[in-house]
Design an enzyme around this catalytic site. Structure first.
Site, PDB file in Angstrom:
ATOM      1  N   LYS A  24       0.837  -1.206   0.000  1.00  0.00           N
ATOM      2  CA  LYS A  24       0.000   0.000   0.000  1.00  0.00           C
ATOM      3  C   LYS A  24       0.869   1.251   0.000  1.00  0.00           C
ATOM      4  O   LYS A  24       0.620   2.185  -0.771  1.00  0.00           O
ATOM      5  CB  LYS A  24      -0.921  -0.038   1.230  1.00  0.00           C
ATOM      6  N   SER A  25       1.868   1.287   0.858  1.00  0.00           N
ATOM      7  CA  SER A  25       2.727   2.482   0.948  1.00  0.00           C
ATOM      8  C   SER A  25       3.426   2.748  -0.376  1.00  0.00           C
ATOM      9  O   SER A  25       3.481   3.893  -0.842  1.00  0.00           O
ATOM     10  CB  SER A  25       3.777   2.282   2.039  1.00  0.00           C
ATOM     11  N   ARG A  29       2.976   5.954  -3.347  1.00  0.00           N
ATOM     12  CA  ARG A  29       4.120   6.763  -3.778  1.00  0.00           C
ATOM     13  C   ARG A  29       4.348   6.670  -5.277  1.00  0.00           C
ATOM     14  O   ARG A  29       4.842   7.615  -5.894  1.00  0.00           O
ATOM     15  CB  ARG A  29       5.357   6.349  -2.971  1.00  0.00           C
ATOM     16  N   ARG A 125      -8.542  11.858  12.717  1.00  0.00           N
ATOM     17  CA  ARG A 125      -7.111  11.600  12.946  1.00  0.00           C
ATOM     18  C   ARG A 125      -6.306  12.907  13.014  1.00  0.00           C
ATOM     19  O   ARG A 125      -6.643  13.888  12.351  1.00  0.00           O
ATOM     20  CB  ARG A 125      -6.588  10.653  11.865  1.00  0.00           C
ATOM     21  N   SER A 170       7.189   9.047  12.438  1.00  0.00           N
ATOM     22  CA  SER A 170       6.113   8.903  11.452  1.00  0.00           C
ATOM     23  C   SER A 170       6.642   9.056  10.040  1.00  0.00           C
ATOM     24  O   SER A 170       7.170  10.104   9.666  1.00  0.00           O
ATOM     25  CB  SER A 170       5.018   9.942  11.695  1.00  0.00           C
ATOM     26  N   ASP A 318       2.005  -1.216  11.815  1.00  0.00           N
ATOM     27  CA  ASP A 318       0.691  -1.622  11.293  1.00  0.00           C
ATOM     28  C   ASP A 318       0.329  -3.068  11.623  1.00  0.00           C
ATOM     29  O   ASP A 318      -0.784  -3.513  11.322  1.00  0.00           O
ATOM     30  CB  ASP A 318       0.648  -1.440   9.774  1.00  0.00           C
ATOM     31  N   ARG A 349      -6.407   1.342  18.017  1.00  0.00           N
ATOM     32  CA  ARG A 349      -6.174  -0.104  17.897  1.00  0.00           C
ATOM     33  C   ARG A 349      -5.883  -0.772  19.229  1.00  0.00           C
ATOM     34  O   ARG A 349      -6.010  -1.998  19.340  1.00  0.00           O
ATOM     35  CB  ARG A 349      -5.042  -0.381  16.895  1.00  0.00           C
ATOM     36  N   ARG A 390      -7.531  -3.653   9.684  1.00  0.00           N
ATOM     37  CA  ARG A 390      -6.549  -4.577  10.271  1.00  0.00           C
ATOM     38  C   ARG A 390      -7.112  -5.283  11.511  1.00  0.00           C
ATOM     39  O   ARG A 390      -6.751  -6.420  11.804  1.00  0.00           O
ATOM     40  CB  ARG A 390      -5.252  -3.847  10.569  1.00  0.00           C
TER      41      ARG A 390
END
Ligand code: S3P
Length: 437
Positions: A24-25, A29, A125, A170, A318, A349, A390
């Site tokens: 996904k990351s 990009r 968020r 982050s 994650d 989470r 998740r």
């Protein structure tokens, strides 16, 4: 949106050899860098999940021609650093924090205004972690009084490079600043309190940008041009994690996961599971498109609880929902601390997983910055994912060791990162059934 639940029969095992969907990351990009590069960027293995598709839609709305994705192939016709066009309305990024935070950096430097919004989870968020350092560079971005989206980004600003020690580890903040830094005067450097995923830096280098990284600081020079190229997107280790945990906890399991990304800034889950006793082999390590990739072989193994070393936390950020399920199947206690970031993911989470594990009979004690999970018998029961992809997948694989059916409510968000999860997991042996309400 249709509500989807998973009804998962207890027991079973996972066996087979599969590829998991694209990372996904890296997929985000590919679109972002491809759009602002010169020439064409072609990728294979692109993740056709809702999050990456939200990024695709955002760039289409800014005039970028994008073909596909179709069967993992996507072609982005770059418009160059200064070729984006003003979108007609707000850009809706759905559930995708990566899209919103990275775009905040990229759009802070454009000669037009933009508004970024998203679903209820994304609008809860924290966004000041990106807007504040971007303001230090000269950007003008408004948030709600709570520091959340919608973000109103005022364009036509001249940005200047900064040297920024990040208060939180982050990759999204780091990446937002590096993307803004491409447009800034001088050099932009981000100092990390702990290593985080470096996909942006690697891809910037592959696209020819003057970027330096690898020693805890990532720097980029402003004004350089990017050149489009071919990219192979590795399989997503974060998606593989559910299958790694499933195979580890279920007696009789043996799985091979081919072509999974094993970038060392992502492999915390392998360190954690192995320290707990998991048998995971990393086979045929190779490179694909500037990223390390390997095949993973995993078979059932008994687990023991551990204290998770704090330096592994950002490398597995994650994967904790899956790790907590492993902990529920381990002998003794697993203790996690130093992971307050988990409280501001797609859901809280720590709270969501503590509630879900308790709901199937496991002792799980939330801490402000972590959790203590005591291994025990998983009874089965009905649990709520809190709309978090998740949490949903973690609780589905927990059924492999349950004594009764596990009903996981509200699983539609799985499509953000792992489209086809239920079908793939069923093919490997999980007794999972999708119930559409
Ligand atoms: C991501 C970075 C991480 C991760 C997210 C994807 C990225 O977020 O949790 O799923 O692609 O840069 P943080 O930067 O908030 O840790």
């Amino acid at each position: 949106m249709a509500r989807i639940d998973y009804r998962v029969a207890p027991g079973g095992r996972l066996r087979g050899s599969v590829e998991v969907p694209g990372d996904k990351s890296v997929s985000h990009r590919v679109v972002m860098l491809g759009a602002i590069a010169e020439g064409t960027t072609e990728a294979e293995g692109f993740l056709e999940g809702e999050d990456a598709l939200a990024t695709v839609a955002a760039f289409r709305a800014m005039g970028v021609e994008i073909e596909g994705p179709r069967e993992g192939c996507i072609r982005v016709h770059g418009v160059g650093l200064h070729g984006l066009r003003p979108p007609e309305g707000p850009l809706d990024l759905g559930n995708s924090g990566t899209s919103m935070r990275l775009l905040a950096g990229l759009l802070a430097a454009q000669p037009f205004d933009t508004v970024l919004t998203g679903d209820a989870s994304l609008r809860r968020r924290p966004m000041r972690r990106v807007t504040q350092p971007l303001q230090l560079m000269g950007a003008r971005i408004e948030t709600t009084p709570e520091g959340t989206a919608p973000l109103v980004i005022r364009g036509r600003r001249r940005l200047a490079g900064i040297h920024y020690p990040m208060p939180v580890a982050s990759a999204q903040v780091k990446s937002a600043l590096l993307l803004a830094g491409l447009y800034a005067e001088g050099r932009t450097c981000v100092v990390e309190p702990a290593p985080t995923r470096d996909h942006t830096e690697r891809m910037l280098a592959a696209f020819g940008a003057p970027v330096r990284f690898g020693d805890g600081t990532a720097c980029v020079e402003g004004g350089a041009r990017l050149r489009g190229r071919r990219v192979l997107v590795p399989g997503d280790l974060s998606s593989a994690a559910f299958l790694l945990v499933g195979a580890t906890i279920a007696p009789g399991s043996e799985l091979e996961l081919r072509g999974v990304g094993v970038n060392p800034t992502r492999t915390g889950v392998l360190h954690i599971l192995r320290a707990m006793g998991a048998e995971i082999e990393v086979l045929d390590p190779r490179e694909a498109g500037g990223e390390p990739v390997a095949d993973l072989r995993v078979r059932h193994a008994p687990l023991r609880g551990i204290e998770i070393p704090p330096e592994w936390v950002p490398l597995a950020i994650d994967e904790f929902p899956a790790v907590f399920v492993a902990a529920a199947c381990a002998e003794g206690e697993t203790v996690l601390r130093g992971a307050a970031e988990l409280r501001v993911k797609e859901s809280d989470r720590i709270a969501a997983m503590a509630e879900a594990l308790q709901g199937v009979g496991i002792e799980a004690r939330p801490l402000p910055d972590g959790i203590v999970v005591r291994g025990g018998r998983i009874r089965g029961g009905s649990v709520w994912s809190h709309g978090d992809h998740r949490v949903a997948m973690a609780m589905a694989v927990a059924a492999l060791r349950a004594e009764g059916t596990v009903l996981v409510r509200d699983c539609a968000a799985v499509a953000t990162s792992f489209p086809g999860f239920a079908e793939l997991a069923a093919r490997l042996g999980l007794g999972i059934e999708t119930v559409v309400r």
